[in-house]
Design an enzyme around this catalytic site. Structure first.
Site, PDB file in Angstrom:
ATOM      1  N   CYS A   1      -0.104   4.042   2.468  1.00  0.00           N
ATOM      2  CA  CYS A   1       0.247   3.655   3.842  1.00  0.00           C
ATOM      3  C   CYS A   1       1.667   4.100   4.177  1.00  0.00           C
ATOM      4  O   CYS A   1       1.946   4.559   5.294  1.00  0.00           O
ATOM      5  CB  CYS A   1       0.136   2.144   4.022  1.00  0.00           C
ATOM      6  SG  CYS A   1      -1.525   1.468   3.785  1.00  0.00           S
TER       7      CYS A   1
ATOM      8  N   CYS B   1       0.832  -1.211   0.000  1.00  0.00           N
ATOM      9  CA  CYS B   1       0.000   0.000   0.000  1.00  0.00           C
ATOM     10  C   CYS B   1       0.864   1.258   0.000  1.00  0.00           C
ATOM     11  O   CYS B   1       1.472   1.604   1.015  1.00  0.00           O
ATOM     12  CB  CYS B   1      -0.929  -0.026   1.217  1.00  0.00           C
ATOM     13  SG  CYS B   1      -1.814   1.515   1.515  1.00  0.00           S
TER      14      CYS B   1
END
Length: 234
Positions: free
Chosen positions: A35, A32
């Site tokens: 993230c 991700c």
């Protein structure tokens, strides 16, 4: 610095820990990109709280039970816990300003800081002042009740303990108030004598249970006497 939390440690490291300090849960995954952008911001802002908020990370790929519990559909997802419950959340990468606003809502209020300072002071007057601000504060109630028992005021201590649900801590102080003995006393003779009365005498049964509370689970005699009590009652 954030710690990694797993399916196995979530209950202890998040739910239980959040009863003492606010916990921010960063749900992420290695693949991700957003993230990777958000996590350093979370770490920076949480670090600035000087321990008043703590950060944990959960890799959703490695911990599917947590991901399922939160019904994660998109990451990053951030969830805040206080007092054992989720209290706030957001999804998607956020800037430092937005993250700071999110964290600020978790910080103790001025009144909460005042209560904590009074409890840390620990004297009777301070504990009574803490209870004026928060009548149901368990730490203040247990601390004051214990002092009242030591001062020979068991009835006031028991009345104080009735304000809150029973816990391991309150049961020990209540036992001291009712029995008037300390955990260091030799209880064998008393318990042996009470065993013959516990089935028909409510006061004897309560005294027996109170003494076991004072002895505590680490005393090897406690389990033995509990079995004997059960045998006499049933």
């Amino acid at each position: 610095m954030a710690i990694d939390v797993t399916d196995a440690t979530f209950q202890t490291d998040v739910v239980e820990r959040s009863t003492a300090v606010a916990i921010v849960v960063d749900l992420w995954a290695t693949w991700c990109g957003p993230c990777q952008t958000l996590t350093p911001i979370l770490e920076k802002v949480v670090a600035e709280t000087n321990g008043k908020v703590e950060l944990v990370k959960v890799d959703i790929d490695q911990n599917p039970a947590i991901a399922q519990a939160f019904r994660v559909q998109s990451i990053p997802m951030v969830v805040a816990f206080k007092d054992g419950q989720p209290v706030d959340a957001f999804m998607g990468a956020q800037g430092e300003h937005e993250v700071r606003a999110f964290i600020d809502k978790l910080l103790p209020t001025e009144e909460e800081n005042r209560i904590e300072a009074l409890i840390q002071a620990g004297d009777e007057l301070s504990l009574r002042q803490a209870l004026e601000l928060e009548p149901g504060n368990e730490d203040a109630i247990v601390g004051l009740a214990d002092q009242l028992v030591e001062a020979g005021q068991p009835e006031e201590a028991l009345a104080l303990l009735e304000r809150i649900p029973a816990t391991d801590r309150t049961r020990v102080v209540a036992a001291k108030a009712r029995v008037g003995v300390t955990p260091d006393d030799d209880h064998d003779a008393t318990l042996t004598a009470l065993l013959d009365q516990v089935k028909t005498d409510d006061e004897a049964r309560q005294q027996f249970v109170d003494i076991l509370e004072l002895m505590g689970p680490d005393d090897p005699r406690t389990a033995t006497y509990r079995k004997q009590l059960t045998a006499r009652l049933f």
